[in-house]
Design a protein around this motif. Structure first.
Motif, short mmCIF file in Angstrom:
data_model
loop_
_atom_site.label_atom_id
_atom_site.label_comp_id
_atom_site.label_asym_id
_atom_site.label_seq_id
_atom_site.Cartn_x
_atom_site.Cartn_y
_atom_site.Cartn_z
N CYS A 10 0.83 -1.20 0.00
CA CYS A 10 0.00 0.00 0.00
C CYS A 10 0.87 1.26 0.00
N LEU A 11 1.84 1.31 0.91
CA LEU A 11 2.69 2.49 1.03
C LEU A 11 3.61 2.64 -0.18
N ASN A 12 4.10 1.53 -0.68
CA ASN A 12 4.97 1.57 -1.85
C ASN A 12 4.22 2.11 -3.07
N THR A 13 3.00 1.67 -3.26
CA THR A 13 2.20 2.12 -4.39
C THR A 13 1.84 3.60 -4.28
N ALA A 14 1.44 4.03 -3.10
CA ALA A 14 0.95 5.40 -2.92
C ALA A 14 2.06 6.45 -2.84
N LEU A 15 3.21 6.08 -2.28
CA LEU A 15 4.25 7.07 -2.01
C LEU A 15 5.45 6.99 -2.95
N SER A 16 5.57 5.92 -3.70
CA SER A 16 6.75 5.70 -4.56
C SER A 16 8.04 6.07 -3.81
N VAL A 60 0.03 9.04 5.91
CA VAL A 60 0.31 7.62 6.12
C VAL A 60 -0.86 6.95 6.84
N ASN A 61 -1.40 7.60 7.87
CA ASN A 61 -2.55 7.03 8.58
C ASN A 61 -3.74 6.84 7.64
N ALA A 62 -3.97 7.78 6.75
CA ALA A 62 -5.06 7.64 5.78
C ALA A 62 -4.82 6.45 4.86
N LEU A 63 -3.58 6.24 4.48
CA LEU A 63 -3.26 5.13 3.59
C LEU A 63 -3.46 3.77 4.26
N VAL A 64 -3.26 3.70 5.56
CA VAL A 64 -3.40 2.42 6.27
C VAL A 64 -4.73 2.32 7.02
N ARG A 65 -5.66 3.18 6.69
CA ARG A 65 -6.97 3.23 7.37
C ARG A 65 -7.66 1.87 7.40
N ASP A 66 -7.65 1.14 6.30
CA ASP A 66 -8.32 -0.16 6.26
C ASP A 66 -7.69 -1.15 7.23
N GLU A 67 -6.37 -1.12 7.33
CA GLU A 67 -5.70 -2.03 8.28
C GLU A 67 -6.01 -1.63 9.72
N LEU A 68 -6.09 -0.33 9.99
CA LEU A 68 -6.46 0.13 11.33
C LEU A 68 -7.87 -0.35 11.69
N ALA A 69 -8.76 -0.31 10.73
CA ALA A 69 -10.14 -0.76 10.96
C ALA A 69 -10.20 -2.28 11.13
N ALA A 70 -9.19 -2.98 10.62
CA ALA A 70 -9.19 -4.45 10.67
C ALA A 70 -8.30 -5.02 11.78
N GLY A 71 -7.93 -4.19 12.76
CA GLY A 71 -7.21 -4.72 13.91
C GLY A 71 -5.80 -4.22 14.12
N LEU A 72 -5.24 -3.48 13.18
CA LEU A 72 -3.94 -2.87 13.39
C LEU A 72 -4.09 -1.88 14.54
#
Length: 107
Positions: A10-16, A60-72
């Motif tokens: 996710c981070l690699n794709t969004a931030l290059s 970064v938090n916005a990019l990982v939002r789905d993982e945070l919602a899923a238990g991160l």
């Protein structure tokens, strides 16, 4: 696919990024083995040039939002520009402090 791999992709794709480290630090916390709940991210990207540190963290938090919602549970974020990374010696992210929560409190 592991959470670590999903975060990295996710981070690699969004931030290059020119450099990206995603480290699972769950073992440092009072969580079940294999929890994949606590991570450290070092992202070095031109995308951060001109942004304040708080805006980088929000991105970064916005990019990982789905993982945070899923238990991160937690992400320690080091979001640097290439110049900042070079100024710091081009090394790894700072070491995370020991966890003092749950059953790992200092005695």
């Amino acid at each position: 696919m592991s959470r670590k791999d999903r975060l990295h992709d996710c981070l690699n794709t969004a931030l290059s990024p020119m450099h990206l480290e995603v480290t699972d630090e769950s073992h440092m916390h009072n969580v079940p083995e294999g929890a994949e709940s606590h991570f450290k991210v070092l992202a070095v990207s031109e995308a951060f040039v001109g942004e304040k540190p708080i805006d980088r963290h929000r991105r970064v938090n916005a990019l990982v939002r789905d993982e945070l919602a899923a238990g991160l549970h937690a992400v320690a974020i080091h979001a640097w520009t290439p110049q900042e990374w070079f100024d710091k010696g081009g090394g790894a992210a700072p070491a995370s402090p020991e966890c003092l929560g749950g059953g790992k409190q200092a005695g």
